[in-house]
Design an enzyme around this catalytic site. Structure first.
Site, PDB file in Angstrom:
ATOM      1  CG  ASN A  52      -0.405  -0.201   2.524  1.00 28.25           C
ATOM      2  OD1 ASN A  52       0.595  -0.874   2.693  1.00 28.25           O
ATOM      3  ND2 ASN A  52      -1.031   0.383   3.532  1.00 28.25           N
ATOM      4  CD  GLU A  54      -1.521   4.855   4.449  1.00 30.34           C
ATOM      5  OE1 GLU A  54      -1.053   5.736   5.203  1.00 30.34           O
ATOM      6  OE2 GLU A  54      -2.239   3.912   4.846  1.00 30.34           O
ATOM      7  CB  CYS A  63      -5.165  -1.355  -1.845  1.00 30.04           C
ATOM      8  SG  CYS A  63      -6.489  -0.445  -1.053  1.00 30.04           S
ATOM      9  CD  GLU A  65      -5.354  -5.972  -1.158  1.00 32.27           C
ATOM     10  OE1 GLU A  65      -4.803  -4.851  -1.157  1.00 32.27           O
ATOM     11  OE2 GLU A  65      -6.110  -6.363  -0.265  1.00 32.27           O
ATOM     12  CB  CYS A 101     -10.891  -2.087   0.121  1.00 28.31           C
ATOM     13  SG  CYS A 101     -10.112  -1.630  -1.432  1.00 28.31           S
ATOM     14  CB  CYS A 104      -8.600  -4.540  -3.674  1.00 28.36           C
ATOM     15  SG  CYS A 104      -7.373  -3.251  -3.399  1.00 28.36           S
TER      16      CYS A 104
HETATM   17  N1  THU Z   1      -5.381  -1.279   2.285  1.00 29.08           N
HETATM   18  C1  THU Z   1      -4.826  -2.143   1.369  1.00 29.08           C
HETATM   19  O1  THU Z   1      -3.662  -1.995   0.978  1.00 29.08           O
HETATM   20  N2  THU Z   1      -5.601  -3.160   0.913  1.00 29.08           N
HETATM   21  C2  THU Z   1      -6.918  -3.346   1.248  1.00 29.08           C
HETATM   22  O2  THU Z   1      -7.591  -4.140   0.631  1.00 29.08           O
HETATM   23  C3  THU Z   1      -7.464  -2.616   2.393  1.00 29.08           C
HETATM   24  C4  THU Z   1      -6.744  -1.380   2.757  1.00 29.08           C
HETATM   25  C5  THU Z   1      -4.559  -0.168   2.775  1.00 29.08           C
HETATM   26  C6  THU Z   1      -5.016   1.191   2.327  1.00 29.08           C
HETATM   27  C7  THU Z   1      -4.455   2.066   3.416  1.00 29.08           C
HETATM   28  O3  THU Z   1      -3.118   2.377   3.100  1.00 29.08           O
HETATM   29  C8  THU Z   1      -4.458   1.180   4.643  1.00 29.08           C
HETATM   30  O4  THU Z   1      -4.595  -0.149   4.183  1.00 29.08           O
HETATM   31  C9  THU Z   1      -5.571   1.483   5.629  1.00 29.08           C
HETATM   32  O5  THU Z   1      -6.794   1.540   5.008  1.00 29.08           O
END
Ligand code: THU
Length: 151
Positions: A52, A54, A63, A65, A101, A104
């Site tokens: 991930n 940000e 994200c 995935e 999420c 994804c």
């Molecule tokens: N996140 C992912 O990388 N994958 C997901 O499917 C759920 C959320 C990350 C996004 C963000 O950087 C952190 O997790 C918190 O939401």
């Protein structure tokens, strides 16, 4: 859906989880402190990772995935077998896996349907005590995909 400890996975899936775990350290998550590592196994055995990433403008976050799928496509890989995802919240070794999420799920569904296959998904707790085995159809039932546009 099945729920088993990491050591009971087949060898190649154990390795996939380990690659996702190694990727965790590369996550850029100064806002959530929630690290996510993903490892995608292509049909030729190549493993491509994602983390991930940000952004101060929070909605721009990508994200792990989706990062892995985009990374794979950019390297010319289109056929995937399995994806391992592992998460670590504030560095804690929790025993509960997190789930992808909605965005994804949609991207994973497309990757599988475009390739005409199922994509196995392994969701792993930070301490590896629990792996949930699922797939893209189960994660997004009745999902919208390329087949819906091919009239
Ligand atoms: N996140 C992912 O990388 N994958 C997901 O499917 C759920 C959320 C990350 C996004 C963000 O950087 C952190 O997790 C918190 O939401």
């Amino acid at each position: 859906m099945q729920d088993i400890p990491w050591q009971d996975l087949p060898q190649q899936d154990q390795e996939l989880v380990e690659q996702a775990q190694q990727a965790l350290a590369l996550a850029y998550c100064p806002y959530s402190r929630f690290q996510v590592g993903a490892a995608l196994r292509c049909t030729d055995g190549t493993i491509i990772t994602g983390v991930n990433v940000e952004n101060a403008s929070y909605g721009m976050t990508i994200c792990a995935e989706r990062g892995a799928i985009m990374h794979a496509r950019a390297r010319g890989y289109t056929q995937f077998e399995a994806l391992a995802v592992i998460t670590r919240n504030e560095g804690e070794l929790t025993s509960t896996p997190a789930s992808p999420c909605g965005a994804c799920r949609q991207v994973l569904f497309e990757a599988a349907q475009a390739a005409g296959t199922q994509l196995k998904v392994i969701l792993t707790a930070a301490d590896k005590s629990c792996c949930i085995l699922t797939d893209t159809e189960e994660l997004l039932p009745l999902g919208f995909g390329p087949k819906d546009l091919a009239c």
